[in-house]
Structures are given as C-alpha cells and as structure tokens.
Scaffold this active site. Structure first.
Site, mmCIF file in Angstrom:
data_model
loop_
_atom_site.group_PDB
_atom_site.id
_atom_site.type_symbol
_atom_site.label_atom_id
_atom_site.label_comp_id
_atom_site.label_asym_id
_atom_site.label_seq_id
_atom_site.Cartn_x
_atom_site.Cartn_y
_atom_site.Cartn_z
ATOM 1 N N LYS A 17 -12.775 -35.041 27.457
ATOM 2 C CA LYS A 17 -13.172 -35.733 28.618
ATOM 3 C C LYS A 17 -14.574 -36.123 28.950
ATOM 4 O O LYS A 17 -14.962 -37.050 29.629
ATOM 5 C CB LYS A 17 -12.556 -35.104 29.653
ATOM 6 C CG LYS A 17 -10.918 -35.417 29.963
ATOM 7 C CD LYS A 17 -10.414 -36.780 30.227
ATOM 8 C CE LYS A 17 -8.887 -36.956 30.597
ATOM 9 N NZ LYS A 17 -8.692 -38.422 30.973
ATOM 10 N N SER B 25 -6.832 -32.565 21.585
ATOM 11 C CA SER B 25 -7.605 -33.104 22.486
ATOM 12 C C SER B 25 -8.360 -32.003 23.703
ATOM 13 O O SER B 25 -9.398 -32.248 24.164
ATOM 14 C CB SER B 25 -6.889 -33.979 23.570
ATOM 15 O OG SER B 25 -5.812 -33.574 23.956
#
Length: 325
Positions: A54, A309
């Site tokens: 992110k 992720s």
C-alpha cells in the site's frame, strides 16, 4: 469516472518511488513447486515499507498533489494497510493525516498508524458509512486519499508489475499466470496493466475471500455488484463491499477471472508461507497462495507468480492460526 492510468503512468510512479520502496525479490520453495507441479515465484510485499504494497500507491498519490493541496492535510479510510501507507507517506511529506479505521481492525495496524503520527478516527465497518466519517475533514479542505479507486493509487500499485516482469525476465522465465489478492481491485488492476503490457499472453487472476468476492461476481455479471451483507472473514484487508469503478473497468479488460477462497484455505496458506518460505503473511495477503489449491488455475508444467500482499497481522491471531495446523 476519472481516466484510468496507463503504462506511462506506472513508469512515472516508479520514478517517484525510486529509492523509497523496497524492490521485493522473487522467492520460491522446492517443496511448493513439487506440490503444485509448477514453478511458483512469490513476490513478498510483506517485506515492503509499512509491511504491505500500500505504500506504493499512497506515496504516488501524495506526490501527485500540489504543495497547496498537501498543506491542507490528507484524510483516508482503511482497515490498516492503506492507513499505514498514507500515514508513512504523510510523515515523509510533513503533512497532517487523519485515518478512519474500523473498530475491528487489527491492533497492530492501528498502533502502527498512530506511531507514524496520524490521527485515528474509529468507525463500525458494518454500521457506519465511511464516507460520512471522513466527509467533515474533506469539508475543511483536507484531501481524500482513496484506498483503491484512484488513477495515482492504481499506478503506484502497478509498479509491482513492472518489477515482477523485469525480475522474471532476468531469471529467463516466461510467466504463464500472475495471481493477486483483491479487495477493491487497485492492486490487481495496477499489476495487470504492467503484466499485459510486457506479456499479453500471461493470465492474471484476482483472488478474494469467500462472501467478499465482489470482483468475482462482478466479472461474472459484467457489471459491478456488491457483496451480500452479513458475513465476516479473517481476511480483514480485503473486505470491500463493491469493486471500484475505475478498477473494475481495468480488471474486466485484463483479468482471466476471479477466485474465491475460504478462511480455512487462507489460514493454511499462511502456515505454508511460514513453513516453506519462512515468511509471515497476513490472512488477506495469503489468498493468492491459497488459490493455487483451488483447482481453478492450470498449474502442471507452468510458471506462475503469486503476490503476497501484506504481513501485518496481530501476534495473537497469527499464533492461533499457526497452532491450528
């Protein structure tokens, strides 16, 4: 709807992020290769700044703002990984950040956001409208940094795809498929642009938790559809109600399909990541690995990349999942 980003936007994002991000390596396990009858290359964004992918999109978004916009501060909503990316980026630019976070967000994520200097505003993800929570700050002039449905965010996440394809080329391999965790679709859409630019024949798959498979359902319907309420999942990072407008248009064009995996499969993938890759992966970050056991991706004899992720998981939750093996 804003204009979707293209490959040139992703290259510009890569220039902005140069020297600030970790170029996460590709790693593999002989045991997992043998299990799946394929060469599986894992891209561990668990090792990225703030512990997930992110940071890439958040920093690229703040970089795209004017000095005047940044001076007013930024506001966001997130269950934790986007919040940390925004908080870290805001700290680097020296601007105020306010993050609305659900009350059931992992404590480690909330704590990390506060350590980075951002203000946390709690809300109930099942009862409250998150836009209503952040709107007062926007009315005061603060700039919203969305979690996924924004061209600069998507382009930042797409830098993973640039790295992935360059690393595969350096290894002398051609990727048959790339498997990506999916919440609102920013990660899968961004990576898919870069992958398809470099290798149009590579299949790109998005993976979601069961009951939060809004992208899967939307792809099947050919239009955006929301989830059915009333469900929960351990994959807190992927619990979005509906795909983004921009991300869905990109994903509809680029994805081979979507796969939904159970919490049990995600937990087993976390254990596999620890046992065979020696990596701590959070539930949502592990769904791509979980999807390899779904039978929906052709694996024998193939070379497949899987994005891990994020790795921001509470110690207690992680210990319970590891002990359940």
């Amino acid at each position: 709807m804003a204009t979707p980003p293209g490959i040139a936007d992703i290259h510009r994002a890569a220039m902005r992020l140069s020297g600030l991000i970790v170029e996460t390596p590709l790693v593999e396990s002989p045991e997992l290769n043998k299990r799946f009858g394929a060469r599986i290359l894992f891209k561990p964004e668990t090792l990225q700044r703030t512990g997930s992918f992110k940071f890439r999109g958040a920093y690229n978004k703040l970089s795209s703002l004017s000095d005047e916009q940044r001076s007013r501060g930024v506001v966001a909503f997130s269950s934790g990984n986007h919040a940390q990316g925004v908080a870290a980026s805001a700290a680097m630019f020296g601007v105020r950040a306010v993050i609305a976070m659900p009350t059931d967000a992992p404590a480690i994520k909330v704590g990390n956001v506060r350590k980075m200097g951002a203000e946390v505003v709690p809300f109930d993800r099942f009862r409250d409208d998150r836009m209503a929570v952040v709107r007062p700050y926007m009315e005061r002039g603060m700039v919203l940094v969305p979690p996924f449905d924004d061209p600069a965010i998507i382009a930042g996440q797409g830098t993973i795809g640039l790295e992935l394809m360059a690393q595969a080329k350096a290894l002398g391999v051609s990727l048959d498929a790339v498997v990506i965790p999916c919440g609102g679709g920013g990660l899968s859409s961004g990576i898919s642009i870069a992958v398809k630019d470099a290798s149009p024949g590579t299949a790109v798959w998005a993976v979601e938790p069961e009951h939060f498979d809004d992208t899967c359902r939307s792809l099947a319907r050919g239009a955006r559809v929301p989830i059915e309420p009333g469900h929960t999942s351990i994959c807190d990072a992927l619990l979005t109600a509906e795909p983004g407008a921009i991300t869905f248009e990109i994903n509809r064009r680029n994805l081979a399909g979507g796969i939904a995996v159970s919490d049990r499969a995600a937990a087993q993938a976390m254990r596999d990541a620890m046992a065979h890759l020696k990596l701590v992966v959070e539930p949502g970050g592990s769904v791509g690995l979980a999807a390899l056991s779904s039978g929906e991706i052709e694996l024998p004899g193939k070379c497949v990349a899987v994005v891990l992720s994020g790795g921001n998981v509470d110690f207690g939750t992680y210990a319970e999942i590891m002990a359940a093996a």
